[in-house]
Design a protein around this motif. Sequence first.
Motif, PDB file in Angstrom:
ATOM      1  N   SER A  28     -12.345   1.267  10.453  1.00 34.84           N
ATOM      2  CA  SER A  28     -11.139   0.882   9.714  1.00 34.84           C
ATOM      3  C   SER A  28     -11.414  -0.145   8.615  1.00 34.84           C
ATOM      4  O   SER A  28     -10.483  -0.702   8.053  1.00 34.84           O
ATOM      5  CB  SER A  28     -10.075   0.346  10.688  1.00 34.84           C
ATOM      6  OG  SER A  28     -10.560  -0.800  11.346  1.00 34.84           O
ATOM      7  N   ASP A  29     -12.670  -0.396   8.277  1.00 40.17           N
ATOM      8  CA  ASP A  29     -13.006  -1.374   7.239  1.00 40.17           C
ATOM      9  C   ASP A  29     -12.421  -0.985   5.887  1.00 40.17           C
ATOM     10  O   ASP A  29     -12.234   0.194   5.577  1.00 40.17           O
ATOM     11  CB  ASP A  29     -14.518  -1.514   7.092  1.00 40.17           C
ATOM     12  CG  ASP A  29     -15.152  -2.226   8.258  1.00 40.17           C
ATOM     13  OD1 ASP A  29     -14.413  -2.787   9.090  1.00 40.17           O
ATOM     14  OD2 ASP A  29     -16.386  -2.222   8.335  1.00 40.17           O
ATOM     15  N   TRP A  30     -12.151  -2.004   5.082  1.00 42.18           N
ATOM     16  CA  TRP A  30     -11.686  -1.846   3.700  1.00 42.18           C
ATOM     17  C   TRP A  30     -12.724  -2.596   2.883  1.00 42.18           C
ATOM     18  O   TRP A  30     -12.659  -3.795   2.731  1.00 42.18           O
ATOM     19  CB  TRP A  30     -10.293  -2.457   3.561  1.00 42.18           C
ATOM     20  CG  TRP A  30      -9.558  -2.012   2.349  1.00 42.18           C
ATOM     21  CD1 TRP A  30      -9.692  -2.517   1.088  1.00 42.18           C
ATOM     22  CD2 TRP A  30      -8.561  -0.991   2.271  1.00 42.18           C
ATOM     23  NE1 TRP A  30      -8.849  -1.876   0.228  1.00 42.18           N
ATOM     24  CE2 TRP A  30      -8.131  -0.933   0.927  1.00 42.18           C
ATOM     25  CE3 TRP A  30      -7.993  -0.125   3.192  1.00 42.18           C
ATOM     26  CZ2 TRP A  30      -7.161  -0.042   0.490  1.00 42.18           C
ATOM     27  CZ3 TRP A  30      -7.027   0.757   2.753  1.00 42.18           C
ATOM     28  CH2 TRP A  30      -6.623   0.797   1.425  1.00 42.18           C
ATOM     29  N   VAL A  31     -13.740  -1.885   2.383  1.00 39.80           N
ATOM     30  CA  VAL A  31     -14.949  -2.523   1.865  1.00 39.80           C
ATOM     31  C   VAL A  31     -14.914  -2.864   0.386  1.00 39.80           C
ATOM     32  O   VAL A  31     -15.942  -3.020  -0.241  1.00 39.80           O
ATOM     33  CB  VAL A  31     -16.203  -1.674   2.181  1.00 39.80           C
ATOM     34  CG1 VAL A  31     -16.428  -1.598   3.661  1.00 39.80           C
ATOM     35  CG2 VAL A  31     -16.084  -0.281   1.585  1.00 39.80           C
ATOM     36  N   GLY A  32     -13.767  -2.987  -0.179  1.00 44.39           N
ATOM     37  CA  GLY A  32     -13.634  -3.358  -1.577  1.00 44.39           C
ATOM     38  C   GLY A  32     -12.453  -2.638  -2.180  1.00 44.39           C
ATOM     39  O   GLY A  32     -11.625  -2.056  -1.471  1.00 44.39           O
ATOM     40  N   TYR A  33     -12.383  -2.657  -3.467  1.00 45.47           N
ATOM     41  CA  TYR A  33     -11.268  -2.042  -4.173  1.00 45.47           C
ATOM     42  C   TYR A  33     -11.112  -0.584  -3.749  1.00 45.47           C
ATOM     43  O   TYR A  33     -12.047   0.198  -3.855  1.00 45.47           O
ATOM     44  CB  TYR A  33     -11.498  -2.131  -5.684  1.00 45.47           C
ATOM     45  CG  TYR A  33     -10.396  -1.512  -6.477  1.00 45.47           C
ATOM     46  CD1 TYR A  33      -9.220  -2.216  -6.690  1.00 45.47           C
ATOM     47  CD2 TYR A  33     -10.515  -0.234  -6.974  1.00 45.47           C
ATOM     48  CE1 TYR A  33      -8.181  -1.653  -7.410  1.00 45.47           C
ATOM     49  CE2 TYR A  33      -9.477   0.337  -7.696  1.00 45.47           C
ATOM     50  CZ  TYR A  33      -8.319  -0.373  -7.906  1.00 45.47           C
ATOM     51  OH  TYR A  33      -7.290   0.181  -8.609  1.00 45.47           O
ATOM     52  N   GLY A  34      -9.975  -0.215  -3.236  1.00 50.43           N
ATOM     53  CA  GLY A  34      -9.691   1.169  -2.895  1.00 50.43           C
ATOM     54  C   GLY A  34     -10.150   1.623  -1.519  1.00 50.43           C
ATOM     55  O   GLY A  34     -10.040   2.782  -1.184  1.00 50.43           O
ATOM     56  N   ARG A  35     -10.716   0.767  -0.719  1.00 51.26           N
ATOM     57  CA  ARG A  35     -11.180   0.970   0.650  1.00 51.26           C
ATOM     58  C   ARG A  35     -12.563   1.575   0.751  1.00 51.26           C
ATOM     59  O   ARG A  35     -13.361   1.165   1.547  1.00 51.26           O
ATOM     60  CB  ARG A  35     -10.207   1.793   1.507  1.00 51.26           C
ATOM     61  CG  ARG A  35     -10.633   1.759   2.992  1.00 51.26           C
ATOM     62  CD  ARG A  35      -9.992   2.791   3.853  1.00 51.26           C
ATOM     63  NE  ARG A  35     -10.382   4.133   3.629  1.00 51.26           N
ATOM     64  CZ  ARG A  35     -11.461   4.725   4.131  1.00 51.26           C
ATOM     65  NH1 ARG A  35     -12.285   4.069   4.894  1.00 51.26           N
ATOM     66  NH2 ARG A  35     -11.717   5.979   3.869  1.00 51.26           N
ATOM     67  N   ASP A  36     -12.897   2.585  -0.020  1.00 54.64           N
ATOM     68  CA  ASP A  36     -14.177   3.263   0.136  1.00 54.64           C
ATOM     69  C   ASP A  36     -14.769   3.581  -1.234  1.00 54.64           C
ATOM     70  O   ASP A  36     -14.168   3.298  -2.258  1.00 54.64           O
ATOM     71  CB  ASP A  36     -14.013   4.526   0.980  1.00 54.64           C
ATOM     72  CG  ASP A  36     -12.969   5.492   0.416  1.00 54.64           C
ATOM     73  OD1 ASP A  36     -12.619   5.384  -0.775  1.00 54.64           O
ATOM     74  OD2 ASP A  36     -12.501   6.345   1.180  1.00 54.64           O
ATOM     75  N   VAL A  37     -15.961   4.188  -1.240  1.00 54.02           N
ATOM     76  CA  VAL A  37     -16.611   4.471  -2.527  1.00 54.02           C
ATOM     77  C   VAL A  37     -15.831   5.484  -3.363  1.00 54.02           C
ATOM     78  O   VAL A  37     -16.015   5.552  -4.563  1.00 54.02           O
ATOM     79  CB  VAL A  37     -18.080   4.924  -2.350  1.00 54.02           C
ATOM     80  CG1 VAL A  37     -18.918   3.794  -1.799  1.00 54.02           C
ATOM     81  CG2 VAL A  37     -18.183   6.161  -1.500  1.00 54.02           C
ATOM     82  N   ALA A  38     -14.939   6.248  -2.752  1.00 56.20           N
ATOM     83  CA  ALA A  38     -14.097   7.174  -3.500  1.00 56.20           C
ATOM     84  C   ALA A  38     -12.782   6.526  -3.944  1.00 56.20           C
ATOM     85  O   ALA A  38     -11.984   7.156  -4.616  1.00 56.20           O
ATOM     86  CB  ALA A  38     -13.793   8.410  -2.654  1.00 56.20           C
ATOM     87  N   ALA A  39     -12.559   5.242  -3.571  1.00 56.77           N
ATOM     88  CA  ALA A  39     -11.334   4.504  -3.904  1.00 56.77           C
ATOM     89  C   ALA A  39     -10.085   5.296  -3.487  1.00 56.77           C
ATOM     90  O   ALA A  39      -9.125   5.416  -4.241  1.00 56.77           O
ATOM     91  CB  ALA A  39     -11.290   4.137  -5.384  1.00 56.77           C
ATOM     92  N   THR A  40     -10.105   5.820  -2.269  1.00 57.04           N
ATOM     93  CA  THR A  40      -8.991   6.637  -1.782  1.00 57.04           C
ATOM     94  C   THR A  40      -7.736   5.824  -1.509  1.00 57.04           C
ATOM     95  O   THR A  40      -6.638   6.384  -1.505  1.00 57.04           O
ATOM     96  CB  THR A  40      -9.368   7.374  -0.488  1.00 57.04           C
ATOM     97  OG1 THR A  40      -9.699   6.409   0.509  1.00 57.04           O
ATOM     98  CG2 THR A  40     -10.527   8.328  -0.714  1.00 57.04           C
ATOM     99  N   ARG A  41      -7.894   4.528  -1.222  1.00 56.35           N
ATOM    100  CA  ARG A  41      -6.759   3.656  -0.871  1.00 56.35           C
ATOM    101  C   ARG A  41      -5.976   4.218   0.318  1.00 56.35           C
ATOM    102  O   ARG A  41      -4.781   4.033   0.446  1.00 56.35           O
ATOM    103  CB  ARG A  41      -5.827   3.442  -2.059  1.00 56.35           C
ATOM    104  CG  ARG A  41      -6.508   2.746  -3.193  1.00 56.35           C
ATOM    105  CD  ARG A  41      -5.514   2.445  -4.291  1.00 56.35           C
ATOM    106  NE  ARG A  41      -6.223   1.867  -5.400  1.00 56.35           N
ATOM    107  CZ  ARG A  41      -5.955   2.122  -6.654  1.00 56.35           C
ATOM    108  NH1 ARG A  41      -4.973   2.926  -6.967  1.00 56.35           N
ATOM    109  NH2 ARG A  41      -6.634   1.557  -7.602  1.00 56.35           N
TER     110      ARG A  41
END
Length: 181
Positions: A28-41
């Motif tokens: 369930s981590d939110w590792v930066g802008y948009g949560r993941d490398v795809a910025a899925t939010r």
Amino acid sequence: APRPLAMAPQPPDNACKTPRPPLRPTASDWVGYGRDVAATRYQPNPRIRPAEVPRLKVKWAFSMGGGRYGQPTVIGDHLFVATGLGHVFDLDAATGCVHWRADIGSNSRTSPIVTRVGDRWMVFVGDQVRDIHALDAESPAEAFRALAHQLPGFRDYVARRKYVVSVGSGTRGDDGTITPL
């Protein structure tokens, strides 16, 4: 007369009284802008159900002098956030107590990016004077600070990890970002 928000001082830290737990990534981590490398939010592993939302209560609150512009980053039990007064915090996600605070010297409007670099966890944050700060995520120690174009190998590292770095002055809407692709 009241001072503008950006001029309000940072309140004293509520330091954690227990030892800082190590960083342990979870689903369930939110590792930066948009949560993941795809910025899925999108949070695919929510800890609450829609029916529970009306019964939610505030568990803790944290006051940030200068406000916050970027999204917080969550890794396991840690919440990382940068502020308008130029502070970067590692907060305990369950209690809001402060594991550490770093002063980067200029306000930040970016979301911290937390990632492994070799055997270390690093926190990358951009600031208003176009510096990129790399902080050791286990302590507030700054590993390096430089303009993005002055960092040897940084662009290659960022490209391999699929991040785009844009730093701005914040004066004309070019606030700067460290964004996963």
